[in-house]
Design a protein around this motif. Structure first.
Motif, short mmCIF file in Angstrom:
data_model
loop_
_atom_site.label_atom_id
_atom_site.label_comp_id
_atom_site.label_asym_id
_atom_site.label_seq_id
_atom_site.Cartn_x
_atom_site.Cartn_y
_atom_site.Cartn_z
N PHE A 40 0.86 -1.18 0.00
CA PHE A 40 0.00 0.00 0.00
C PHE A 40 0.89 1.23 0.00
CE2 PHE A 40 -2.30 -3.27 2.42
CZ PHE A 40 -3.43 -3.43 1.61
N PRO A 41 0.47 2.31 -0.64
CA PRO A 41 1.28 3.54 -0.63
C PRO A 41 1.45 4.08 0.78
CG PRO A 41 -0.44 3.65 -2.30
CD PRO A 41 -0.75 2.45 -1.45
N VAL A 42 2.53 4.79 0.99
CA VAL A 42 2.76 5.45 2.28
C VAL A 42 3.12 6.91 2.01
CG1 VAL A 42 5.19 4.74 2.33
CG2 VAL A 42 4.07 5.42 4.45
N ARG A 43 2.49 7.81 2.73
CA ARG A 43 2.71 9.24 2.56
C ARG A 43 3.63 9.72 3.68
NH1 ARG A 43 0.56 13.20 -0.45
NH2 ARG A 43 0.28 15.30 0.38
N ILE A 44 4.80 10.21 3.30
CA ILE A 44 5.83 10.58 4.28
C ILE A 44 6.04 12.09 4.26
CG2 ILE A 44 8.24 10.26 4.98
CD1 ILE A 44 8.21 7.62 3.42
N VAL A 45 6.03 12.69 5.42
CA VAL A 45 6.43 14.09 5.57
C VAL A 45 7.88 14.12 6.07
CG1 VAL A 45 6.22 16.06 7.14
CG2 VAL A 45 4.25 15.33 5.82
N VAL A 46 8.71 14.90 5.39
CA VAL A 46 10.12 15.02 5.74
C VAL A 46 10.38 16.42 6.29
CG1 VAL A 46 12.50 14.81 4.91
CG2 VAL A 46 10.69 13.44 3.84
N LEU A 47 10.88 16.47 7.53
CA LEU A 47 11.22 17.73 8.19
C LEU A 47 12.70 17.76 8.48
CD1 LEU A 47 8.43 18.13 10.91
CD2 LEU A 47 8.67 19.46 8.81
N SER A 48 13.28 18.94 8.44
CA SER A 48 14.68 19.08 8.82
C SER A 48 14.95 20.50 9.27
CB SER A 48 15.60 18.74 7.64
OG SER A 48 16.96 18.71 8.05
N ASP A 49 16.00 20.65 10.07
CA ASP A 49 16.54 21.96 10.42
C ASP A 49 15.48 22.88 11.01
OD1 ASP A 49 19.41 21.75 9.29
OD2 ASP A 49 18.14 21.03 7.67
N LEU A 50 14.79 22.38 12.01
CA LEU A 50 13.79 23.20 12.70
C LEU A 50 14.45 24.36 13.44
CD1 LEU A 50 11.88 20.15 14.16
CD2 LEU A 50 11.10 21.56 12.26
N HIS A 51 15.59 24.10 14.07
CA HIS A 51 16.32 25.12 14.83
C HIS A 51 15.37 25.90 15.74
CE1 HIS A 51 20.08 24.38 12.77
NE2 HIS A 51 19.48 24.47 11.61
N THR A 52 14.65 25.16 16.56
CA THR A 52 13.59 25.75 17.37
C THR A 52 14.14 26.67 18.45
OG1 THR A 52 12.30 23.74 17.01
CG2 THR A 52 11.54 25.24 18.73
N ARG A 53 13.81 27.93 18.36
CA ARG A 53 14.18 28.92 19.38
C ARG A 53 13.02 29.17 20.34
NH1 ARG A 53 16.22 30.46 14.47
NH2 ARG A 53 18.47 30.80 14.36
N GLU A 54 11.82 29.05 19.80
CA GLU A 54 10.61 29.26 20.60
C GLU A 54 9.46 28.61 19.84
OE1 GLU A 54 9.64 33.39 20.77
OE2 GLU A 54 9.68 33.65 18.60
N PHE A 55 8.36 28.43 20.54
CA PHE A 55 7.17 27.92 19.86
C PHE A 55 6.41 29.13 19.33
CE2 PHE A 55 3.14 26.02 19.02
CZ PHE A 55 3.41 24.68 18.78
#
Length: 250
Positions: A40-55
């Protein structure tokens, strides 16, 4: 001459304001299809380099975009933190990520440079599985293999493949794309970040600066020895809170 100087000053000021307050928050959702031979197909979200300083504004927009994408699986290919990391803000953001097949993450250079204590427990309590030279099977026909950051850490191919099942579609996750030079040919799909796509790019010049560990990889698709690599531009910023001609990408 005064009029020309005023025009140039206002144009420069407009560019700086755009690069500071508009483009860093103007997220581009790119979509790509890969033949994988899955049941079955799979839907992938790719995240990188959030560098979270604050929400803040960026984090809220990223979460909204991911919710609209409705992924089956989310992978975070490193650099949740910053030099002045607010670990709790990063934890809050990661806790909001939800997908039926889980959220999987690898270390970036900032996870190595500015580590959090008991990192496995820290990410686990946010509902994120950290893969450090290890692998997992979110589904019977799918495996994710996560490597330590090749620029600042110690990727270990033997450890990463330990217990890996044969006959499954393999996706390799790592932060700095230079690792592709070593592992191309072993995995049909590789996902990386780190480069920010250059972050600030000028016409006819390209990126003004790139960190170590990028090699010949900047952004988008690359292919070698039957393996395909996608390098995402990531969503955050580093050094300066600017993006120019290089929108954040999910």
């Amino acid at each position: 001459m005064k009029k020309l100087a005023a025009i140039l000053f206002l144009s420069g000021l407009s560019i700086i304001l755009y690069a500071w307050q508009i483009e860093p928050f103007w997220i581009e959702m790119t979509e790509h299809h890969v033949r994988a031979g899955l049941q079955f197909p799979v839907r992938i979200v790719v995240l990188s380099d959030l560098h979270t300083r604050e929400f803040g504004r960026l984090e809220t927009r990223v979460l909204g975009a991911i919710q609209e994408a409705r992924p089956d699986l989310i992978v975070v290919v490193g650099d949740c933190f910053t030099p002045r990391a607010d670990h709790e803000a990063a934890h809050r953001f990661l806790s909001e990520l939800k997908a039926p097949l889980g959220v999987w993450m690898v270390r970036g250079n900032w996870e190595n440079w500015n580590p959090v204590q008991n990192e496995g427990a820290f990410f686990g309590s946010a509902g994120v599985r950290l893969l450090v030279n290890s692998n997992a099977s979110p589904r019977k026909d799918l495996a994710v293999i996560g490597f330590d950051d090749p620029w600042t850490g110690s990727p270990n191919l033997e450890l990463a493949e330990k217990g890996l099942h044969h006959g499954v579609f393999r996706i390799a996750l790592f932060h700095s794309p230079i690792l592709f030079d070593q592992i191309a040919g072993r995995y049909p799909l590789c996902l990386a970040g780190h480069t920010h796509g250059g972050q600030v790019r000028l016409p006819w010049v390209g990126p003004l600066w790139l960190p170590g560990g990028c090699g010949k990889y900047l952004a988008g698709w690359y292919e070698m020895n039957g393996s395909r690599l996608y390098v995402t531009r990531g969503v955050g910023t580093s050094v300066l809170p600017l993006r120019f001609l290089c929108r954040p990408e999910i």
